[in-house]
Every structure is written in structure tokens, then in C-alpha cells.
Write an enzyme that holds these catalytic residues in place. Structure first.
Site, mmCIF file in Angstrom:
data_model
loop_
_atom_site.group_PDB
_atom_site.id
_atom_site.type_symbol
_atom_site.label_atom_id
_atom_site.label_comp_id
_atom_site.label_asym_id
_atom_site.label_seq_id
_atom_site.Cartn_x
_atom_site.Cartn_y
_atom_site.Cartn_z
ATOM 1 N N ASN A 52 -1.769 -1.272 -26.277
ATOM 2 C CA ASN A 52 -3.145 -1.762 -26.273
ATOM 3 C C ASN A 52 -4.095 -0.699 -26.825
ATOM 4 O O ASN A 52 -3.889 0.509 -26.638
ATOM 5 C CB ASN A 52 -3.574 -2.268 -24.891
ATOM 6 C CG ASN A 52 -3.410 -1.278 -23.763
ATOM 7 O OD1 ASN A 52 -2.598 -0.362 -23.839
ATOM 8 N ND2 ASN A 52 -4.178 -1.453 -22.711
ATOM 9 N N VAL A 53 -5.108 -1.182 -27.516
ATOM 10 C CA VAL A 53 -6.110 -0.319 -28.148
ATOM 11 C C VAL A 53 -7.478 -0.896 -27.804
ATOM 12 O O VAL A 53 -7.854 -1.954 -28.310
ATOM 13 C CB VAL A 53 -5.908 -0.253 -29.677
ATOM 14 C CG1 VAL A 53 -6.983 0.628 -30.322
ATOM 15 C CG2 VAL A 53 -4.518 0.281 -30.024
ATOM 16 N N GLU A 54 -8.181 -0.209 -26.906
ATOM 17 C CA GLU A 54 -9.466 -0.715 -26.426
ATOM 18 C C GLU A 54 -10.611 -0.227 -27.317
ATOM 19 O O GLU A 54 -10.404 0.530 -28.272
ATOM 20 C CB GLU A 54 -9.639 -0.296 -24.960
ATOM 21 C CG GLU A 54 -8.543 -0.926 -24.098
ATOM 22 C CD GLU A 54 -8.659 -0.615 -22.614
ATOM 23 O OE1 GLU A 54 -9.459 0.255 -22.236
ATOM 24 O OE2 GLU A 54 -7.937 -1.266 -21.840
ATOM 25 N N CYS A 63 -4.821 -6.222 -27.218
ATOM 26 C CA CYS A 63 -3.644 -6.138 -26.354
ATOM 27 C C CYS A 63 -2.471 -5.530 -27.122
ATOM 28 O O CYS A 63 -2.430 -5.553 -28.364
ATOM 29 C CB CYS A 63 -3.251 -7.529 -25.863
ATOM 30 S SG CYS A 63 -4.280 -8.172 -24.531
ATOM 31 N N GLU A 65 0.349 -6.705 -27.546
ATOM 32 C CA GLU A 65 1.051 -7.720 -28.334
ATOM 33 C C GLU A 65 0.408 -7.899 -29.707
ATOM 34 O O GLU A 65 1.075 -8.318 -30.661
ATOM 35 C CB GLU A 65 1.073 -9.051 -27.575
ATOM 36 C CG GLU A 65 1.913 -9.039 -26.304
ATOM 37 C CD GLU A 65 1.176 -8.531 -25.066
ATOM 38 O OE1 GLU A 65 0.118 -7.878 -25.214
ATOM 39 O OE2 GLU A 65 1.657 -8.797 -23.952
ATOM 40 N N CYS A 96 -0.437 -11.628 -21.092
ATOM 41 C CA CYS A 96 -1.579 -12.489 -20.755
ATOM 42 C C CYS A 96 -1.479 -13.811 -21.519
ATOM 43 O O CYS A 96 -0.658 -13.967 -22.436
ATOM 44 C CB CYS A 96 -2.895 -11.766 -21.061
ATOM 45 S SG CYS A 96 -3.304 -11.671 -22.819
ATOM 46 N N CYS A 99 -1.820 -13.704 -25.284
ATOM 47 C CA CYS A 99 -0.673 -13.079 -25.951
ATOM 48 C C CYS A 99 0.558 -13.969 -25.910
ATOM 49 O O CYS A 99 1.412 -13.897 -26.795
ATOM 50 C CB CYS A 99 -0.414 -11.704 -25.357
ATOM 51 S SG CYS A 99 -1.732 -10.567 -25.844
HETATM 52 N N1 THU Z 1 -3.229 -6.004 -21.846
HETATM 53 C C1 THU Z 1 -2.286 -6.025 -22.829
HETATM 54 O O1 THU Z 1 -2.246 -5.127 -23.671
HETATM 55 N N2 THU Z 1 -1.404 -7.043 -22.848
HETATM 56 C C2 THU Z 1 -1.341 -8.034 -21.924
HETATM 57 O O2 THU Z 1 -0.569 -8.972 -22.083
HETATM 58 C C3 THU Z 1 -2.171 -7.936 -20.714
HETATM 59 C C4 THU Z 1 -3.344 -7.039 -20.833
HETATM 60 C C5 THU Z 1 -4.221 -4.932 -21.849
HETATM 61 C C6 THU Z 1 -5.602 -5.344 -22.286
HETATM 62 C C7 THU Z 1 -6.461 -4.256 -21.686
HETATM 63 O O3 THU Z 1 -6.519 -3.167 -22.605
HETATM 64 C C8 THU Z 1 -5.696 -3.818 -20.443
HETATM 65 O O4 THU Z 1 -4.391 -4.388 -20.566
HETATM 66 C C9 THU Z 1 -6.319 -4.279 -19.132
HETATM 67 O O5 THU Z 1 -6.545 -5.653 -19.156
#
Ligand code: THU
Length: 137
Positions: A52-54, A63, A65, A96, A99
């Protein structure tokens, strides 16, 4: 890991999870503090992964994925056959809802997912999915 290995009962989920954990170690998650890594086997034997890259604009965060499917395309495409995802402790995590839809595009209903409740087909995690086939009806 090869695609033919993936067809047998002794699929190396531990190995795929290690790739997901390595991806997770590269996560950029300063806002949630919740790093995630994902990894998948492709039908030609490749493995792809993502983290994940915020973003400071929170809603733009990607996410794990998202990175995975981008890597799938940039390294030659193909179909996903096996998928796993881990949290910051390296424990198995469910993808999630959004994804699951990303995964459906590239793996379809038969994609196998490692979940906390065991290995399940994507058709069980995303029933009656909307997909590319609907656009051609
Ligand atoms: N996140 C993912 O990378 N994949 C998922 O399927 C669930 C959530 C990440 C998004 C966010 O950066 C962090 O988890 C908290 O929600």
C-alpha cells in the site's frame, strides 16, 4: 514456483506469503500506520506483488492490490491463479471490497485466495461479481 506446481494440492502458500511479507516491508503507510503486502501467482509461473502507498490527500491512498495488478500488467499481463495478503504483523489479511473487484478483473471467480478462514475461491469472497463479461452482453 511454477504454474504447474500451483495445480497440485501442495501449493506453496508459505512461499507466496513470504513474498507478500517482503512487499509489506516496502509499504508507505505513514497515515494509517497499517502496512499491507500482497502477492499472487500468475498462470505463466511469474509472481507479482505490491504494497500500500498512502497519500497526504488521504482518499488517494493506493491499496497493496493496486500495485500488484499494475505490476501484473507491466510485466506481461496474464491471469492470477493464487493470491495472498498480509498485514503489518505478517498475518493473513482479507482484501477489501474494492480490491476483490480488482482481483476479479484479472483472476475471475476461480482465483484462489488465502484467507484467515482458509483457502477460498474469489467466487466465495465476491459472489455474483460484476465483470468484463457483463459489458459484452
Ligand atoms: N489496505 C490494503 O492495502 N489492502 C486491502 O485490501 C485493505 C486495506 C490498506 C489501505 C490503507 O493504506 C491501509 O490498508 C489501512 O486501511
Amino acid at each position: 514456483m511454477t504454474a504447474s506446481d500451483a495445480g497440485c494440492a501442495a501449493f506453496d502458500w508459505d512461499g507466496l506469503r513470504e513474498i507478500a511479507r517482503d512487499a509489506m516491508s516496502h509499504a508507505y503507510a505513514p497515515y494509517s500506520g497499517y502496512p499491507v503486502g500482497a502477492a499472487a501467482l500468475v498462470d505463466d509461473g511469474r509472481t507479482v506483488s505490491g504494497c500500500n502507498v498512502e497519500n497526504a490527500s488521504y482518499g488517494l491512498g493506493l491499496c497493496a492490490e493496486c500495485g500488484l495488478v499494475s505490476q501484473l500488467q507491466t510485466t506481461g499481463g496474464g491471469r492470477l491463479t493464487h493470491f495472498t495478503c498480509v498485514d503489518g504483523r505478517g498475518e493473513i489479511l482479507v482484501p477489501c471490497g474494492r480490491c476483490r473487484q480488482l482481483l476479479y478483473e484479472f483472476g475471475g471467480p476461480a482465483l484462489l485466495l488465502e484467507t484467515p478462514e482458509g483457502v477460498l475461491a474469489l467466487s466465495e469472497m465476491l459472489p455474483q461479481a460484476f465483470g468484463p463479461e457483463h459489458l459484452t452482453k
